[in-house]
Design a protein around this motif. Structure first.
Motif, PDB file in Angstrom:
ATOM      1  N   ILE A  70       0.712  -1.236  -0.169  1.00 58.03           N
ATOM      2  CA  ILE A  70      -0.115  -0.153   0.089  1.00 58.03           C
ATOM      3  C   ILE A  70       0.779   1.267   0.073  1.00 58.03           C
ATOM      4  O   ILE A  70       1.745   1.446   0.956  1.00 58.03           O
ATOM      5  CB  ILE A  70      -1.081  -0.033   1.180  1.00 58.03           C
ATOM      6  CG1 ILE A  70      -1.844  -1.228   1.191  1.00 58.03           C
ATOM      7  CG2 ILE A  70      -1.715   1.290   1.091  1.00 58.03           C
ATOM      8  CD1 ILE A  70      -2.652  -1.309   2.458  1.00 58.03           C
ATOM      9  N   LEU A  71       0.670   2.200  -1.004  1.00 58.06           N
ATOM     10  CA  LEU A  71       1.172   3.399  -0.942  1.00 58.06           C
ATOM     11  C   LEU A  71       0.302   4.465  -0.512  1.00 58.06           C
ATOM     12  O   LEU A  71      -0.696   4.678  -1.418  1.00 58.06           O
ATOM     13  CB  LEU A  71       1.741   3.791  -2.421  1.00 58.06           C
ATOM     14  CG  LEU A  71       2.816   4.935  -2.747  1.00 58.06           C
ATOM     15  CD1 LEU A  71       3.525   4.776  -3.906  1.00 58.06           C
ATOM     16  CD2 LEU A  71       1.884   6.339  -2.595  1.00 58.06           C
ATOM     17  N   ASP A  72       0.711   4.840   0.840  1.00 58.26           N
ATOM     18  CA  ASP A  72      -0.432   6.051   1.104  1.00 58.26           C
ATOM     19  C   ASP A  72      -0.215   7.356   0.617  1.00 58.26           C
ATOM     20  O   ASP A  72       0.762   7.981   0.948  1.00 58.26           O
ATOM     21  CB  ASP A  72      -0.435   5.887   2.603  1.00 58.26           C
ATOM     22  CG  ASP A  72      -1.509   6.754   3.251  1.00 58.26           C
ATOM     23  OD1 ASP A  72      -2.178   7.430   2.480  1.00 58.26           O
ATOM     24  OD2 ASP A  72      -1.508   6.799   4.597  1.00 58.26           O
ATOM     25  N   ALA A  73      -1.158   7.630  -0.474  1.00 60.50           N
ATOM     26  CA  ALA A  73      -0.802   8.855  -1.042  1.00 60.50           C
ATOM     27  C   ALA A  73      -1.707  10.056  -0.421  1.00 60.50           C
ATOM     28  O   ALA A  73      -1.660  11.354  -1.007  1.00 60.50           O
ATOM     29  CB  ALA A  73      -0.962   8.912  -2.679  1.00 60.50           C
ATOM     30  N   ASP A  74      -2.249   9.854   0.692  1.00 62.20           N
ATOM     31  CA  ASP A  74      -3.375  10.660   1.134  1.00 62.20           C
ATOM     32  C   ASP A  74      -2.354  11.464   2.330  1.00 62.20           C
ATOM     33  O   ASP A  74      -2.417  10.997   3.201  1.00 62.20           O
ATOM     34  CB  ASP A  74      -4.533  10.083   1.849  1.00 62.20           C
ATOM     35  CG  ASP A  74      -5.479  11.233   2.280  1.00 62.20           C
ATOM     36  OD1 ASP A  74      -5.311  12.421   2.101  1.00 62.20           O
ATOM     37  OD2 ASP A  74      -6.649  10.869   2.697  1.00 62.20           O
ATOM     38  N   ILE A  75      -1.707  12.313   1.873  1.00 67.25           N
ATOM     39  CA  ILE A  75      -0.338  12.967   2.606  1.00 67.25           C
ATOM     40  C   ILE A  75      -0.917  13.733   3.589  1.00 67.25           C
ATOM     41  O   ILE A  75      -0.470  13.603   4.879  1.00 67.25           O
ATOM     42  CB  ILE A  75       0.458  13.670   1.817  1.00 67.25           C
ATOM     43  CG1 ILE A  75       1.169  12.855   0.584  1.00 67.25           C
ATOM     44  CG2 ILE A  75       1.524  14.513   2.567  1.00 67.25           C
ATOM     45  CD1 ILE A  75       2.016  11.866   1.036  1.00 67.25           C
ATOM     46  N   THR A  76      -1.958  14.513   3.666  1.00 65.51           N
ATOM     47  CA  THR A  76      -2.504  15.408   4.656  1.00 65.51           C
ATOM     48  C   THR A  76      -3.466  14.673   5.766  1.00 65.51           C
ATOM     49  O   THR A  76      -3.839  15.247   6.689  1.00 65.51           O
ATOM     50  CB  THR A  76      -3.184  16.593   4.005  1.00 65.51           C
ATOM     51  OG1 THR A  76      -4.198  16.298   3.090  1.00 65.51           O
ATOM     52  CG2 THR A  76      -2.300  17.462   3.294  1.00 65.51           C
TER      53      THR A  76
END
Length: 276
Positions: A70-76
């Motif tokens: 899983i690449l968590d691209a929801d940075i904020t």
């Protein structure tokens, strides 16, 4: 047609250079990584359980024996580490960044795994955030991965554009819920996918209904579903309705993401995997 500025990041899909194959913005993953399939999980708005669905899809893939990430691209708003009970920090060496592994072997990278304090807010501008997401793809030593799921932030801003331009995404899964304007959300996703030339693999309606433990009847807490109608309208064959399940929610709250299991989602992922 406007004059070329030599800045390919500002070009659209109709740019002659792209159509002729002269220019590609796709980045290669880390040299020590081999990633077979990449699936982006998107939503038109927040609060529909997109990260929960991403986690469940990864858990389903992992149970089937696939090497999963899983690449968590929801940075904020990163929440994947919490779902899987990951509280340590990701480390690296001279070769790159090493992902953190869940109890059952899912590789995860998220900004929360790089911060000294997971509750620290991320107050960055869009281009900086997009750059971090790209680094998650290029600088993390993922290893051999069969399926990578990218947990996208809601909407169609800088990060989704960066992901679809920089990472070879094989398909999009749209997460929605009954109380949304389903037609509007799905149509936006369809148009974005068409613009970026990425197929929509399926639609998942989360919180679709609640099944009573006593009578077994399904109650549409957030309104009647229209997901099948919308899927037919846009020619999308794979649809999944997920119930409101307090047990699954409790697992996520307590970091037991590896154990989350919804039969409907297992079947949905099996169908998606066949198409890929």
């Amino acid at each position: 047609m406007s004059e070329c500025t030599q800045n390919c990041s500002s070009c659209g899909e109709n740019c002659p250079s792209r159509q002729s194959g002269q220019t590609s913005l796709i980045e290669q993953p880390h040299k020590m990584s081999k990633i077979k399939k990449v699936i982006a999980v998107v939503s038109g708005k927040g609060g529909v359980g997109k990260s929960m669905v991403t986690s469940m899809l990864a858990a389903s893939s992992n149970r089937k024996g696939n090497k999963t990430a899983i690449l968590d691209a929801d940075i904020t708003g990163p929440s994947i580490p919490q779902v899987f009970g990951l509280h340590g920090q990701a480390y690296g060496d001279e070769n790159g960044i090493l992902p953190v592994t869940t109890k059952q072997g899912i590789n995860v990278i998220s900004l929360n795994l790089l911060l000294e304090n997971a509750t620290d807010p991320v107050i960055w501008r869009g281009p900086v955030i997009a750059g971090i997401v790209k680094q998650f793809w290029t600088d993390v030593i993922w290893g051999d991965i069969d399926y990578m799921f990218i947990d996208m932030p809601p909407g169609t801003g800088d990060v989704p554009l960066t992901v679809f331009q920089s990472i070879p995404v094989d398909g999009i899964i749209v997460v929605t819920s009954p109380q949304e304007l389903v037609s509007l959300v799905v149509e936006k996703a369809v148009k974005m996918a068409k613009t970026m030339n990425i197929p929509i693999l399926g639609i998942i309606e989360n919180m679709s209904y609640f099944k009573c433990d006593n009578c077994g009847k399904e109650h549409n807490i957030f309104g009647e579903t229209r997901i099948n109608t919308e899927a037919e309208k846009f020619g999308i064959n794979s649809v999944c309705r997920l119930p409101i399940n307090p047990v699954i929610a409790s697992m996520a709250d307590n970091g037991l993401g590896d154990e989350m299991n919804e039969p409907a989602l297992d079947e949905f992922f099996a169908n998606i995997a066949e198409k890929l």
